[in-house]
Motif scaffolding. Structure first.
Motif, PDB file in Angstrom:
ATOM      1  N   THR A 102      -2.540   0.873   3.025  1.00 11.82           N
ATOM      2  CA  THR A 102      -1.944   0.717   4.358  1.00 11.82           C
ATOM      3  C   THR A 102      -3.002   0.273   5.347  1.00 11.82           C
ATOM      4  O   THR A 102      -4.187   0.192   5.027  1.00 11.82           O
ATOM      5  CB  THR A 102      -1.310   2.041   4.828  1.00 11.82           C
ATOM      6  OG1 THR A 102      -2.332   3.040   4.869  1.00 11.82           O
ATOM      7  CG2 THR A 102      -0.191   2.485   3.902  1.00 11.82           C
ATOM      8  N   ARG A 126      -2.214  -9.133   0.966  1.00 11.19           N
ATOM      9  CA  ARG A 126      -1.291  -8.056   0.627  1.00 11.19           C
ATOM     10  C   ARG A 126      -1.954  -7.348  -0.544  1.00 11.19           C
ATOM     11  O   ARG A 126      -2.562  -8.013  -1.392  1.00 11.19           O
ATOM     12  CB  ARG A 126       0.086  -8.601   0.228  1.00 11.19           C
ATOM     13  CG  ARG A 126       1.088  -7.503  -0.075  1.00 11.19           C
ATOM     14  CD  ARG A 126       2.473  -8.066  -0.344  1.00 11.19           C
ATOM     15  NE  ARG A 126       2.699  -8.315  -1.752  1.00 11.19           N
ATOM     16  CZ  ARG A 126       3.896  -8.634  -2.271  1.00 11.19           C
ATOM     17  NH1 ARG A 126       4.928  -8.764  -1.477  1.00 11.19           N
ATOM     18  NH2 ARG A 126       4.026  -8.837  -3.569  1.00 11.19           N
ATOM     19  N   GLY A 148      -4.052   3.916  -0.186  1.00 17.18           N
ATOM     20  CA  GLY A 148      -2.797   4.646  -0.187  1.00 17.18           C
ATOM     21  C   GLY A 148      -2.844   5.832  -1.137  1.00 17.18           C
ATOM     22  O   GLY A 148      -3.913   6.273  -1.592  1.00 17.18           O
ATOM     23  N   PRO A 164       1.003   2.230  -2.198  1.00 14.28           N
ATOM     24  CA  PRO A 164       0.371   0.994  -1.686  1.00 14.28           C
ATOM     25  C   PRO A 164      -0.676   1.315  -0.622  1.00 14.28           C
ATOM     26  O   PRO A 164      -0.562   2.284   0.110  1.00 14.28           O
ATOM     27  CB  PRO A 164       1.546   0.222  -1.083  1.00 14.28           C
ATOM     28  CG  PRO A 164       2.513   1.289  -0.687  1.00 14.28           C
ATOM     29  CD  PRO A 164       2.385   2.362  -1.714  1.00 14.28           C
ATOM     30  N   SER A 200       1.570  -3.331  -0.625  1.00 14.22           N
ATOM     31  CA  SER A 200       1.496  -2.825   0.742  1.00 14.22           C
ATOM     32  C   SER A 200       2.328  -3.721   1.663  1.00 14.22           C
ATOM     33  O   SER A 200       2.799  -4.788   1.267  1.00 14.22           O
ATOM     34  CB  SER A 200       0.039  -2.824   1.211  1.00 14.22           C
ATOM     35  OG  SER A 200      -0.415  -4.171   1.324  1.00 14.22           O
TER      36      SER A 200
END
Length: 2003
Positions: free
Chosen positions: A963, A1028, A982, A961, A1041
């Motif tokens: 970040t 997100r 990520g 994911p 994430s």
């Protein structure tokens, strides 16, 4: 006689009662005097009442009291009235020279007492000072004035008695700078004062310059006075002055140290002394006739008082009566006494200080009594008054006593009711009763003897008419009955005589008349000759009486005579009708009725209200070419008379006078127009229509009309054809008849319809501009071929074979340029198209231009598809792809290139043919990351690249994911989302996905993908709505994430309008609007600012619409008020927020309810027809104000300027517009209004009032006859004008005579109309007179009012009547009949009675009615508004000329009967019942079956046993609520959320559209406290209930609602939320605190929110101890026990404790601090003695602030371990303690110490004892060689592990690449491994695990990792010490206490270099580069060896050997 207080002070408007208290023989009579004015005559009233005081009432009052003996004067009393007026002066100015004294008199104000005055200057109070003096009369004196004294001065006066205060106008003082000589400003004044005064003050104000040297001194008669001085010696006060204080007082002003002469001034002080008697006469003096008597009276006082003598309250004048002489000194001498000298003598002594009086009674003796005129036998009629005479002589004056038999009736001390002893000695009986008959004796007595005389009295019952005749009006030929009922004495013969107009009627000679024995006169077959006034006279020896009544005979009026009709010469279409006035039938005509017959049709009323005075009328508005017949009749109050003869007349034919109506023209085609019309109104056709003429022409052009003729009147439309396309025509229509063509209608204009263009645009050219755009050029078609309004052009492009998929662009017409240009964009690249252009109008499109073919330009291709990698080896891999989806031209080949990641110099490129779709890449380096790119190519160049990264030999994986998300640039619908990519999954990222939580963000909310960006692998900023993220590569999608911080986008106006808008009628002036509120996600802004805006206007109106703003976002209904009645409105709604307004909803329409008319009828008129009737006429109510269907009219009338009730006369129906009001008052001015009513109720009355007076008539009797002054020979009577004057009063006539004589001997006097009083003299004393007063108008003399009076001065108030009686037979629903017996009238006949009633159980209210004193009963009539079926009590009082009697006793309670009529229900309860019910049974109502979604109208009425009352106004209600939902289900989603679903109600039970649902939810068994409501304004089938309490059972019920209201709830359904984090523990408590240990306990969480699995205790010192901050964490499993003993604390350190509970996760913490150390105790000495057991000795130390309660022994290993309690609860008396050494660990040396404990806690410990070893054979695993072997094995294992990690790091070489952009990775410090003996292990918890910060985290503290404690598991933290348990060594304590351990774990100091930052993957094993990996490996290896060596040293230490 008793004196009043000398002075009385009262307030204005207060009530004052002065009482004259005296003793003496009865009767006593009193008279009051004010100053010198007589206020009253002598009467029995001893009080004088002033109801409301004013200042004119102030003065001296005294009373005179007399009886048969004599008279006395009361000492006067002064009445003072406190008041306060206003200041009498306005604003003024005053000037003074500087240095002079300024004397400012206070503004004058009238006030009593004198007010308290306060001086102010410029708003500040002025106090007296050395320069300021305020004199006794409130004069302000300013001495030695200076310039600052100038200003505005005013006073405030306060009356301290009534509290009033006033402020004066300002006085402006100016100071001039001129010098002045000294002077006395305010000199003393002559003053008089009475002894007994508290003080007297004299003042003297002087002025000089300089003021400071001024001195004032006082002298009395030349002698210096030194006492009583004040106010800078300006005032001299003498306290309690006496006569010796009188004298001359002088003040002297001296200027010290100056040669200026002094000034002086003086005044006299007089001290007065009130009179005091020094010699007084005796109270009773007796002297013989002809003698001389001296009556002494001497007084003293200052000044000497004067003596004044009174006899019987009259001053004695010695000049007029020489026998009376005042001697020196004041005594009175009477010479030659005579009997008349007998009486009361008063001596008054008066001076300036007051007066005193004394009195004596002089009796001259003596003569025996003698009755000089005794009583004679008399006869009297019952109810009349009679006087029995008894005149006497004698000395002293004889006392008279009257007796009947042995009963004393009246005397000087006795008086019975109705029997009055007159002053002459005669007896008055008033009124007389039958029982009074008998013998009466008069007895005269004095000290010399007795004389008496007797007489007989006969009493007859009075003859009177009790049923008098009444005014009658009968119809001719009917019978008239005149009653004359009489009551009389049985022994008296009564004779009835009837008179007509004063002439006696001989009944025997007139057959039509009959006289009954009871006096009733019957007249049959009445005719006009019977009209007149009839009088019934009753004669008898028992009295005479008469009553009159008027008879009127009415008949129908005759027919109007000689009617004639002819065409009017002044008006067109009118007829003049005339007639002669007929006979009115002895009743005034009300109106004429004119009927008409048109063309021999039935007769119809044409005019129903022709004025009765009219003899002609013009009938207009007739229709030509018709014949009319007319006839008339007259109407009076009897009825309608016969019609007159008929008259015939015909009107000639005329051409139509009105055009055809409603002419409408509409274009049917582009060459035709349809014309439609309606015939002219029939009244304007003026004959038989023959047809129509239509004319039309082009609008605005000078062309002739074209004519079309229609010869049939039945044809009312015509289609005009063959017209010009798109052309405007004007059209007119006219009708014609036999007389000619009528009027043409207004011009109607209309266009023929537009056509479509007939030619296409010309010169059309099309060319491709680029790969997606074509450019068109053309010229417009000729306008004459467009055939309408050119709306524009359409540019068309389509692919061959796809004609239905046309790309069209509309271009507006360009009227400036000849060449038109347009573009079609967005076409496909490199695609063949056909093109065309057309012109269009509103009807449609014109023809297309010829199509032309072309192709868009070639372009670079799009990205290849499906890029993938297979057969991945260390040095090669296979790349595959597919053709681009968008070739955009002819593919010429493909380009493939690859390079090592971020090393462009290693790029290798190959070009492949267009048929190649895969390629093997070789020559790669193992374990190296490559970037591979593939692109297609055309002749225009290379297309879009498709690229990806991959490591050779490493297959790609799912990405990680993103970040480090950050949010910026927040807008209404977007934000900028920044992030750090990520883990890429060993390949490149192809796109990013953005997911969002909308609304309330929580862990359990649904995430929705709201944005996606592909093919931009280097992107770092996205415009998205929420936040997100996921990454996508060729393998798949990564996990999400971490959510970013919660944000809120900027607000924007709402996007949608409220739905389901409905409008219903609410009332006559309001509509009920309902809508579905916006969902929360549509607010687009702050929810608190969301509201709604309602706009409404009349339907079809062009006026301004009104708006209303509703601030509540959840509101879903609104009542629109203040609308017009019965009017249709259009309403729409929009949502608003803080930014702006959303779109409007679709308009809805609704009509207000029918109401009452909003105005009255117009043209209201009224005229009087008789003295008691008025004819009222009116027109209809204007149409806009009717507000419904008019059902009738009500005439509202009342007397002008009267409080009488308003009357209503109802006229049913809307056809009649006049009414005759009858039964009115005569010659009364009435206010008349007319109102209309609908079924709802009454409308507004007409305005203004119409005033009309009825005709005059003879007046009624005068009222209010009173005799305020009655003497023995004269009377004065007053009266008021008749209550029914019935006209203008022209005169009054007064007749009076003795009651015992015939009326023929009466005296008659005629007075002016303004007279209201009359005085009669020369009457007989002690006699009864009858007075009759009558008034006269121009109609004649009216009815007489009669009153009796007795010529005597002895009158009193009447006695109370008997108790009223209410016979049950006379009780009705709204009235009752009262009867009573009167009491004595007090020699003043009763004028009227007052009746009071009490509605039980409420209070009394009065009802007054003037009644003859002869009446003893009367009805309580409806003016009292008695209520049906209500209980009442009554009482009566009588009133005569003197005053009111007391009230009688209350009657028995009676209850009125029930009544069928009742008031309309004013407040409707909307019970459910159908309007057809006339009576409502409430139990039945509830079961009434209703139709669904219907509106009902409800009326209510009340009924009782008698009948039903009127109905209320109608109310409208709606029914039809929906049924409850079905299948309600609950799913537990999270700890705070329940998901509720349901199915809608069945369709047949929804009763309309479901607008939403209401969800009710509450905690189980706590409904009242926790019930909440969630409203859904959409017909959804589920809801998520959030923010609930964790692990709690909820009950949920759902109810739908529709436009009719809320439906029933579903049965409650149960559901429970999941577990959640618990709340914090309820408390922390510390006990057993020592220097190194404490017992910690805590409470359970208030809200467990689930099952408690355990607790976590964390504690750490607030400040580092020895440079180390140690954090210890202890986990406690289970829910108890809730305490823990901690022993590893440092002495004197403050610790922070934090505890939190755990369900499945931990909840919030509760924290507290505690400081270790001793309490208020003392240290002790310790000594040891070693045997098999160990004995510890000590000596007691200082006990501290409390006695020692026990001792505690602590122990520790000698290697610096932690102190722990070994023995506790040792008795306080002990000084030693022995214990077995088995409880110690063998082979370990221990230190011991003792601690004393008192009530304050643990004291300071003693010094540690010497170390004592507990020896024991150690087991093999504790031998040193065994531990060395274990250490070597562990070392080998660690080396192998390090080698494996190195090899692993080489395989993940790609992780070394450095990241670009603004994001960084930081090192994650890892705590070194530590041994975890027992159940505890330790780690560094201060290491930050949050990597979003930009500063690397430091390892800052030592943390003890959680330990799980249970009952069976031992640890160093114990709950209790068991002395029998084998004590095991605590490794943790040993380990932590080692100094080398602290040194190895101590925090690194700032400035010490750190290792290079590194990163790790999810497995926490991947390293960025080899260098950092090796560095960390070395660090780890170094630490491992350190730990081994330490462990080895520890092992040796445990064997007893020091390393």
């Amino acid at each position: 006689i008793y004196s009043l207080q000398m002075t009385q002070l009262h307030l204005e408007r207060n009530r004052l009662v002065l009482t004259c208290m005296a003793e003496g023989s009865w009767p006593l009579e009193f008279k009051w005097i004010h100053n010198t004015t007589e206020l009253t005559r002598f009467s029995l009233e001893y009080r004088y009442l002033i109801p409301s005081l004013d200042r004119s009432h102030a003065g001296f009052y005294r009373c005179i009291v007399r009886n048969r003996v004599g008279a006395l004067l009361q000492r006067r009393t002064e009445v003072q009235v406190a008041f306060m007026g206003s200041f009498e002066e306005g604003e003024r100015t005053q000037s003074v020279s500087q240095g002079e004294g300024a004397v400012i008199p206070a503004p004058r104000i009238r006030s009593f007492p004198q007010p308290q005055v306060t001086w102010f200057r410029d708003g500040r109070k002025i106090p007296p000072s050395s320069r300021i003096a305020i004199t006794l009369d409130n004069t302000l004196v300013i001495l030695s004035t200076v310039a600052p004294d100038a200003g505005r001065y005013y006073v405030q006066a306060v009356n301290d008695k009534n509290g009033e205060n006033k402020t004066s106008q300002p006085i402006t003082l100016s100071v001039e700078t001129d010098p002045i000589a000294p002077t006395i400003i305010i000199p003393p004044r002559n003053t008089s004062v009475v002894t007994g005064t508290s003080e007297v003050t004299m003042e003297c104000v002087a002025n000089a310059r300089p003021l400071i040297k001024l001195s004032i001194s006082w002298r009395k008669n030349g002698v210096l006075v030194t006492s009583g001085l004040s106010d800078f010696n300006r005032r001299l006060t003498i306290l309690s002055p006496v006569v010796s204080d009188s004298g001359y007082y002088e003040c002297e002003a001296i200027l010290r140290s100056s040669s200026v002469p002094s000034v002086s001034a003086g005044a006299y002080l007089h001290v007065l002394e009130p009179p005091q008697f020094i010699k007084e006469p005796e109270k009773h003096i007796t002297a013989e006739m002809e003698k001389v008597v001296d009556i002494p009276c001497q007084a003293r006082g200052v000044p000497q008082p004067d003596i004044v003598w009174y006899k019987d309250a009259l001053p004695i004048d010695p000049v007029k009566t020489p026998r009376y002489r005042v001697l020196v000194g004041g005594s009175l001498q009477v010479n030659g006494l005579l009997p008349d000298d007998t009486g009361m003598f008063q001596c008054f002594a008066r001076n300036l200080a007051g007066e005193v009086q004394t009195n004596t009674y002089l009796a001259v003796t003596s003569i025996a009594p003698n009755i000089t005129a005794g009583p004679s036998d008399s006869t009297v009629i019952d109810g009349m008054s009679v006087i029995l005479h008894c005149e006497t002589s004698g000395a002293p004056r004889p006392a008279i006593t009257w007796q009947k038999g042995e009963r004393v009736l009246a005397s000087g001390s006795v008086q019975l009711p109705r029997f009055t002893l007159l002053e002459s000695g005669s007896l008055l009986i008033s009124p007389s009763h039958i029982s009074d008959a008998g013998t009466y004796t008069c007895m005269a007595s004095n000290s010399r003897g007795i004389d008496e005389a007797s007489a007989d009295l006969v009493v007859w019952a009075r003859t009177r008419i009790t049923t008098p005749p009444q005014d009658q009006s009968v119809i001719k030929g009917t019978k008239a009955i005149m009653t004359c009922g009489v009551t009389h004495d049985p022994s008296v013969t009564v004779r009835h005589v009837w008179e007509k107009e004063g002439t006696v009627i001989n009944v025997q000679s007139i057959p039509r008349m009959r006289l009954d024995a009871d006096g009733t006169l019957h007249i049959s077959q009445t005719w006009s000759g019977d009209i007149g006034t009839y009088t019934c006279r009753v004669t008898s020896v028992g009295g005479n009486d008469s009553r009159s009544a008027h008879l009127r005979v009415r008949q129908l009026p005759h027919a109007p005579e000689n009617p004639t009709a002819m065409l009017s010469t002044s008006e067109k279409r009118a007829i003049d009708l005339a007639w002669a006035k007929p006979f009115d039938g002895n009743s005034p005509l009300i109106r004429y009725i004119l009927e008409v017959s048109e063309n021999n049709a039935p007769w119809a009323i044409l005019l129903a209200n022709i004025e009765p005075e009219s003899t002609a009328v013009t009938v207009n508005g007739l229709i030509p070419a018709r014949s009319y017949q007319f006839r008339l009749c007259a109407v009076n109050d009897v009825g309608k008379g016969q019609f007159s003869k008929e008259t015939d007349v015909s009107l000639p034919e005329e051409s139509p006078s009105a055009p055809p109506q409603n002419v409408i023209a509409s274009g049917r085609t582009n060459q035709s127009i349809m014309i439609q019309w309606q015939p002219p109104p029939e009244s304007h056709q003026n004959g038989i229509l023959r047809g129509y003429t239509i004319r039309y022409r082009l609008t605005g052009l000078p062309v002739d009309y074209q004519i079309k003729n229609i010869s049939s009147p039945d044809v009312t439309n015509l289609l005009l054809e063959d017209l010009i396309i798109w052309t405007n025509y004007e059209i007119e229509v006219a009708a014609y008849n036999g007389a000619g063509l009528g009027v043409f209608s207004h011009k109607v204009t209309e266009w023929t319809l537009q056509g479509v263009p007939t030619i296409a645009p010309s010169n059309v050219q099309a060319e491709a501009v680029n790969s997606t755009t074509i450019r068109f050029t053309w010229t417009a078609p000729n306008p004459q071929f467009i055939n309408g309004i050119n709306q524009g052009y359409k540019l068309l492009a389509w692919e061959p074979g796809k004609e239905e998929q046309v790309t069209m662009v509309t271009v507006r017409p360009n009227f400036q340029d000849s060449i038109h240009v347009g573009y079609v964009t967005g076409l496909k690249k490199f695609t063949e198209y056909y093109t065309s252009v057309l012109c269009f109008t509103t009807p449609g499109d014109g023809p297309r231009s010829p199509p032309k073919a072309l192709r868009t330009h070639e372009d670079t291709p799009g990205a290849v598809g499906h890029l993938s990698f297979t057969e991945i080896l260390d040095t090669s891999l296979k790349v595959s792809w597919s053709e681009p989806g968008e070739k955009n031209g002819v593919l010429t080949g493909y380009r493939i290139s690859w390079e090592e990641y971020n090393r462009t110099n290693t790029r290798v490129t190959h070009y492949l043919p267009n048929v190649t779709l895969e390629y093997r890449v070789t020559g790669l380096t193992a374990l190296t990351t490559y970037t591979i790119e593939v692109a297609a190519m055309t002749s225009k160049g290379q297309g879009q690249l498709s690229s990806s990264t991959i490591s050779s030999g490493v297959p790609p994986e799912l990405p990680g994911p993103p970040t480090n998300m950050a949010i910026s640039n927040i807008g209404p619908r977007s934000v900028t989302l920044q992030f750090k990519p990520g883990y890429d999954g060993k390949t490149s990222i192809s796109r990013w996905q953005v997911e969002a939580q909308v609304g309330v963000v929580g862990e359990t909310e649904d995430w929705v993908m709201v944005h996606q960006v592909s093919n931009e692998p280097e992107a770092r900023s996205l415009e998205v709505a929420w936040f997100r993220m996921r990454q996508v590569n060729i393998v798949g999608t990564s996990p999400p994430s971490q959510p970013s911080r919660r944000i809120q986008t900027l607000p924007a106006p709402p996007d949608m309008a409220p739905a389901n808008v409905t409008l219903r009628t609410a009332s006559e002036t309001s509509l009920w609007l309902r809508w579905m509120p916006l969902p929360e996600w549509e607010y687009n802004g702050n929810a608190e600012q969301v509201g709604y805006r309602v706009q409404y206007s009349r339907a079809g109106s062009q006026g301004r619409a009104l708006t209303h703003v509703i601030a509540d976002r959840l509101e879903r209904e609104f009542t629109i008020e203040d609308l017009e009645e019965w009017t249709e409105y259009e309403v729409r709604v929009q949502a608003v927020n803080g930014i702006g307004m959303g779109p409007w909803s679709q308009p809805v329409r609704g009509r207000t309810r029918e109401s009452v008319p909003s105005c009255g009828p117009t043209n209201v008129s009224a005229f009087a027809t008789t003295s008691s009737s008025i004819l009222v006429r009116w027109f209809e109510v204007p149409e806009p104000d009717r507000n419904g269907l008019i059902l009738g009219y009500k005439v509202v009338y009342k007397e002008k300027d009267s409080d009488s009730a308003v009357h209503f006369w109802t006229v049913e129906g809307n056809a009649t517009h006049s009414v005759q009001l009858t039964g009115l008052g005569k010659y009364v001015l009435y206010e008349i209004q007319v109102l209309a009513f609908t079924r709802i109720g009454d409308g507004r009355p007409s305005s203004p009032h119409i005033l009309e007076r009825t005709l005059d008539d003879v007046p009624g009797p005068p009222v209010g006859i009173l005799f305020p002054e009655v003497r023995t020979t004269s009377v004065r009577l007053i009266w008021q004008s008749p209550s029914q004057p019935n006209g203008i009063i022209l005169a009054y006539q007064i007749t009076y005579h003795l009651n015992s004589t015939n009326s023929n001997t009466a005296t008659v006097d005629v007075l002016s109309p303004s007279a209201r009083q009359y005085t009669v003299t020369n009457l007989k004393p002690e006699s009864i007179y009858v007075f009759r007063i009558t008034a006269q108008t121009r109609k004649g003399w009216g009815e007489a009012a009669e009153a009796l009076v007795v010529t005597t001065e002895k009158r009193a108030r009447p006695q109370p009547t008997s108790r009223p009686v209410v016979p049950q037979k006379d009780v009705q629903a709204r009235q009752v009949l009262l009867s009573w017996e009167p009491g004595s009238d007090g020699l003043s006949p009763v004028r009227y009675y007052t009746v009071q009633l009490r509605e039980l159980p409420e209070s009394l209210r009065s009802y007054c009615r003037s009644l003859s004193s002869r009446l003893m009963c009367f009805p309580v009539l409806p003016p009292l508004r008695l209520k049906p079926f209500t209980s009442y009590q009554f009482r009566v009082k009588a009133t005569n000329d003197i005053g009111d009697s007391e009230y009688s006793e209350e009657s028995e309670a009676i209850t009125t009967l029930q009544d069928g009529k009742s008031d309309i229900i004013s407040e409707e309860n909307h019970y459910e019942y159908i309007t057809a019910y006339s009576k409502v049974n409430f139990s039945k109502v509830q079961s009434t079956v209703w139709l669904n979604t219907s509106a009902y109208e409800i009326r209510m009425s009340v009924y009782n046993a008698v009948g039903e009352g009127p109905t209320s106004s109608p109310q409208e209600v709606f029914v039809g609520e929906a049924a409850p939902p079905q299948n309600v289900a609950i799913q537990s989603a999270t700890a705070t959320q329940l998901d509720v679903t349901w199915d809608p109600p069945p369709v047949d039970a929804q009763n309309g559209d479901i607008q939403g649902y209401k969800v009710y939810f509450w905690e189980f068994q706590r409904k009242n406290e926790t019930e909440r409501l969630r409203t859904l304004f959409m017909p959804e089938g589920g809801v998520k209930l959030k923010n609930l309490t964790g692990y709690t059972t909820y009950m949920i019920s759902v109810a739908p609602f529709n436009a009719a209201g809320d439906g029933p709830r579903s049965p409650p359904t149960r559901g429970r939320t999941q577990q959640a984090a618990p709340s914090a523990p309820s408390f922390i408590h510390f006990s057993e605190l020592t220097t190194t240990s404490v017992n910690v306990s805590w409470g359970e969480p208030t809200f467990p929110n689930g099952i408690i699995e355990g607790y976590r205790l964390v504690y750490e010192p607030c400040m580092p101890v020895d440079g180390v901050s140690k954090t210890v964490t202890v986990d406690v499993k289970g829910s108890g026990p809730l305490w823990l003993k901690l022993r590893d604390l440092a002495d004197g350190a403050t610790y922070n404790f934090r505890i939190r509970a755990k369900t499945f996760i931990y909840g919030p913490e509760v924290e507290a601090n505690i400081t270790t150390g001793p309490g208020e105790g003392s240290s002790h000495d310790v000594c040891l003695r070693e045997f098999k057991s160990l004995t510890i000795h000590w000596t007691a130390g200082d006990p501290g602030r409390a006695p020692i309660t026990r001792y505690v022994i602590e122990a520790r290993p000698s290697d610096e371990g932690l102190w722990d309690i070994l023995i506790k609860d040792i008795p306080k008396e002990a000084t030693l303690h022995t214990f077995n050494m088995d409880i110690l660990k063998q082979g370990v040396s221990y230190d011991f110490r003792v601690i004393g404990v008192n009530d304050y806690g643990y004291g300071s410990p003693s010094l540690p004892s010497p170390s004592i070893s507990a020896q024991k054979v150690a087991p093999f695993y504790e031998e040193w060689w065994f531990l060395v072997v274990v250490a070597l094995v562990g070392l080998i294992f660690i080396l192998l592990l390090v080698f494996i990690l190195i090899i692993r790091g080489q395989s993940k070489k790609y992780a070394k690449k450095s990241e670009s952009g603004e994001f960084y990775l930081y090192p994650v410090p890892r705590s070194p491994p530590r041994p975890s003996p027992g159940s505890l292990h330790y780690s560094d918890e201060d290491v930050s695990t949050k990597y979003n910060d930009l500063i690397p985290a430091e390892s800052s503290s030592l943390t003890e990792k959680p330990s799980e404690i249970s009952d069976s598991q031992g640890s160093d933290s114990e709950y209790e010490v068991d002395p029998n348990r084998q004590k095991t060594h605590s490794f943790v304590n040993h380990y932590i206490s080692d100094p080398t351990y602290y040194n190895s774990w101590r925090r690194q100091q700032k400035g010490i270099s750190r290792a290079q930052a590194y990163s790790y993957t999810e497995s926490e094993s991947a390293l960025h580069n080899m260098q950092s990996t090796q560095s960390n490996h070395l660090r780890f290896l170094s630490f491992s060896f350190s730990l081994i060596s330490y462990y080895f040293s520890f092992s040796l230490d445990t064997c007893g050997t020091t390393l």
